[in-house]
Design an enzyme around this catalytic site. Structure first.
Site, PDB file in Angstrom:
ATOM      1  N   GLY A 150     -10.303  52.628 -65.569  1.00 17.48           N
ATOM      2  CA  GLY A 150     -10.248  53.885 -64.825  1.00 17.48           C
ATOM      3  C   GLY A 150      -9.767  55.075 -65.634  1.00 17.48           C
ATOM      4  O   GLY A 150      -9.098  55.941 -65.107  1.00 17.48           O
ATOM      5  N   LYS A 151     -10.118  55.064 -66.906  1.00 24.65           N
ATOM      6  CA  LYS A 151      -9.674  56.196 -67.718  1.00 24.65           C
ATOM      7  C   LYS A 151     -10.852  56.988 -68.229  1.00 24.65           C
ATOM      8  O   LYS A 151     -11.969  56.535 -68.226  1.00 24.65           O
ATOM      9  CB  LYS A 151      -8.816  55.712 -68.893  1.00 24.65           C
ATOM     10  CG  LYS A 151      -7.415  55.376 -68.483  1.00 24.65           C
ATOM     11  CD  LYS A 151      -6.396  55.723 -69.574  1.00 24.65           C
ATOM     12  CE  LYS A 151      -6.695  55.049 -70.886  1.00 24.65           C
ATOM     13  NZ  LYS A 151      -5.772  55.432 -71.934  1.00 24.65           N
TER      14      LYS A 151
ATOM     15  N   GLY B  95      -6.869  41.110 -75.836  1.00 23.09           N
ATOM     16  CA  GLY B  95      -5.586  41.132 -75.151  1.00 23.09           C
ATOM     17  C   GLY B  95      -5.569  42.219 -74.103  1.00 23.09           C
ATOM     18  O   GLY B  95      -6.624  42.773 -73.772  1.00 23.09           O
TER      19      GLY B  95
ATOM     20  N   ASP C  58       3.433  58.877 -79.461  1.00 24.76           N
ATOM     21  CA  ASP C  58       2.953  58.675 -78.092  1.00 24.76           C
ATOM     22  C   ASP C  58       3.097  57.205 -77.719  1.00 24.76           C
ATOM     23  O   ASP C  58       2.218  56.607 -77.101  1.00 24.76           O
ATOM     24  CB  ASP C  58       1.497  59.122 -77.973  1.00 24.76           C
ATOM     25  CG  ASP C  58       1.023  59.219 -76.517  1.00 24.76           C
ATOM     26  OD1 ASP C  58       1.877  59.291 -75.604  1.00 24.76           O
ATOM     27  OD2 ASP C  58      -0.200  59.200 -76.291  1.00 24.76           O
TER      28      ASP C  58
ATOM     29  N   ASP D 149      -3.796  53.736 -80.997  1.00 17.02           N
ATOM     30  CA  ASP D 149      -3.851  55.143 -80.608  1.00 17.02           C
ATOM     31  C   ASP D 149      -2.915  56.026 -81.443  1.00 17.02           C
ATOM     32  O   ASP D 149      -1.967  56.599 -80.921  1.00 17.02           O
ATOM     33  CB  ASP D 149      -3.499  55.259 -79.112  1.00 17.02           C
ATOM     34  CG  ASP D 149      -4.068  56.529 -78.493  1.00 17.02           C
ATOM     35  OD1 ASP D 149      -4.742  57.288 -79.216  1.00 17.02           O
ATOM     36  OD2 ASP D 149      -3.824  56.754 -77.300  1.00 17.02           O
TER      37      ASP D 149
HETATM   38  P1  ADP Z   1      -6.972  56.990 -75.606  1.00 19.75           P
HETATM   39  O1  ADP Z   1      -5.650  56.634 -74.974  1.00 19.75           O
HETATM   40  O2  ADP Z   1      -6.903  58.237 -76.411  1.00 19.75           O
HETATM   41  O3  ADP Z   1      -8.110  56.929 -74.664  1.00 19.75           O
HETATM   42  P2  ADP Z   1      -6.716  54.459 -77.058  1.00 19.75           P
HETATM   43  O4  ADP Z   1      -6.828  54.272 -78.545  1.00 19.75           O
HETATM   44  O5  ADP Z   1      -5.370  54.280 -76.470  1.00 19.75           O
HETATM   45  O6  ADP Z   1      -7.343  55.886 -76.715  1.00 19.75           O
HETATM   46  O7  ADP Z   1      -7.752  53.460 -76.394  1.00 19.75           O
HETATM   47  C1  ADP Z   1      -7.993  53.463 -75.019  1.00 19.75           C
HETATM   48  C2  ADP Z   1      -8.073  52.039 -74.492  1.00 19.75           C
HETATM   49  O8  ADP Z   1      -9.089  51.316 -75.172  1.00 19.75           O
HETATM   50  C3  ADP Z   1      -6.808  51.241 -74.738  1.00 19.75           C
HETATM   51  O9  ADP Z   1      -5.895  51.412 -73.696  1.00 19.75           O
HETATM   52  C4  ADP Z   1      -7.327  49.835 -74.818  1.00 19.75           C
HETATM   53  O10 ADP Z   1      -7.520  49.311 -73.521  1.00 19.75           O
HETATM   54  C5  ADP Z   1      -8.673  50.003 -75.449  1.00 19.75           C
HETATM   55  N1  ADP Z   1      -8.622  49.797 -76.915  1.00 19.75           N
HETATM   56  C6  ADP Z   1      -8.448  50.751 -77.863  1.00 19.75           C
HETATM   57  N2  ADP Z   1      -8.459  50.230 -79.100  1.00 19.75           N
HETATM   58  C7  ADP Z   1      -8.640  48.896 -78.949  1.00 19.75           C
HETATM   59  C8  ADP Z   1      -8.759  47.779 -79.874  1.00 19.75           C
HETATM   60  N3  ADP Z   1      -8.676  47.957 -81.195  1.00 19.75           N
HETATM   61  N4  ADP Z   1      -8.940  46.544 -79.334  1.00 19.75           N
HETATM   62  C9  ADP Z   1      -9.035  46.365 -78.019  1.00 19.75           C
HETATM   63  N5  ADP Z   1      -8.946  47.352 -77.113  1.00 19.75           N
HETATM   64  C10 ADP Z   1      -8.752  48.616 -77.552  1.00 19.75           C
HETATM   65 MN    MN Z   2      -3.982  55.538 -75.493  1.00 24.09          MN
END
Ligand code: ADP
Ligand code: MN
Length: 297
Positions: free
Chosen positions: A103-104, A192, A230, A248
């Site tokens: 949901g993002k 995970g 963050d 992130d």
């Molecule tokens: P943002 O918060 O800017 O949207 P993130 O890097 O936190 O970007 O990624 C968003 C979501 O994508 C994470 O909360 C996670 O669920 C998933 N995600 C990001 N990178 C990975 C990764 N290397 N492996 C598995 N899931 C990932």
């Molecule tokens: Mn993030």
């Protein structure tokens, strides 16, 4: 609703990709690149250029500006597609899968490598999406006019890729960086769930997760010289064997930058409060700070 860049890319023919790339290459000089210039630069016959422009406009990969001179500029979708096109041409990946995330508004997708491994592609769009981050990045965006979101997204892609490479080299628990182009970063898929969604962690497991987090914060600070900025239960992935990874990174600050110490404190205060409230682990963030800073200057 985000549209999958792979589905967009698949609809394109050679001319379309070429025209898109030419628009991008002239974007520094024109806010909207005039059609005449595009026809000249693309070396594609006029009618075919026009056909491509209509199609790209229809797909919202470019934006048209009507006026005495008709011009076009690249959109974020267009940028995503150019990044993807490059990654596929380089044989880094062969396809994108579904969007990840619950949901993002995020732009993180599963992807497949030529050897059939699952990886992750993150398309950066911070410019528009997260103004707060841009503020953290303001030193870096200061000389860029507001309009240059696409340029900033590319710089942020580069920034995250390089940080991941260095973090991994120093032994931090982060996804391995595989490739980068423009605003897209390809990284190892961590099987995970985010810390906030993890169920049934024993006290011992929770302590191990915290230890992994603090260890990575320490490596980032002491060996790479950066602060995440963050850190939260949303940016920690707990893998199936309970190892924790910090994801992130693009908003990181350099250790010597003004305000970096405060960011580090905030990260540690936040995470210790989370572990106290959720798992009942009594942690003093000052102790963590000592651990992280150790003998670092
Ligand atoms: P943002 O918060 O800017 O949207 P993130 O890097 O936190 O970007 O990624 C968003 C979501 O994508 C994470 O909360 C996670 O669920 C998933 N995600 C990001 N990178 C990975 C990764 N290397 N492996 C598995 N899931 C990932
Ligand atoms: Mn993030």
């Amino acid at each position: 609703m985000a549209r999958n860049p792979y589905q967009l890319w698949r609809q394109l023919e050679k001319d379309d990709v070429k025209v898109l790339a030419v628009i991008e290459s002239l974007q520094g000089r024109y806010e909207y690149v005039p059609v005449e210039v595009l026809e000249r630069r693309s070396r594609i016959p006029g009618p075919r250029v026009k056909r491509s422009l209509d199609k790209l406009n229809e797909l919202k990969l470019i934006k048209r500006k009507l006026g005495s001179v008709i011009g076009y500029s690249l959109t974020f979708y267009g940028l995503d597609v150019l990044s993807l096109n490059n990654l596929i041409a380089r044989n880094v990946i062969v396809a994108l899968g579904d969007r990840i995330g619950v949901g993002k508004e995020g732009s993180v997708y599963y992807a497949l490598t030529p050897s059939g491994d699952r990886v992750v592609v993150k398309f950066h769009r911070e410019g528009r999406r997260t103004f707060r981050r841009i503020r953290l990045l303001r030193s870096y965006a200061a000389d860029k006019p507001r309009k240059q979101w696409l340029q900033i997204a590319k710089l942020i892609g580069e920034r995250e890729f390089k940080a991941l490479v260095e973090l991994e080299r120093e032994g931090a628990r982060v996804p391995r960086a595989i490739a980068w182009n423009r605003n897209a970063v390809v990284q190892e898929y961590i099987p995970g769930v985010e810390l906030y969604r993890v169920r049934d962690l024993s006290l011992e497991e929770a302590e191990a997760v915290l230890e992994d987090i603090v260890d990575t914060v320490r490596i980032a600070y002491a060996r790479v010289g950066i602060v995440h900025g963050d850190l939260s239960e949303y940016n920690v992935l707990v893998s199936e064997d309970s190892g924790a990874y910090i994801i992130d990174w693009p908003q990181y600050a350099y250790r010597d930058e003004e305000g970096a110490d405060l960011l580090l404190q905030r990260d540690l205060q936040y995470i210790s409060r989370y572990f106290r409230k959720r798992f009942g682990i009594q942690v003093d963030w000052r102790k963590l700070l000592e651990k992280v800073r150790g003998s670092a200057p």
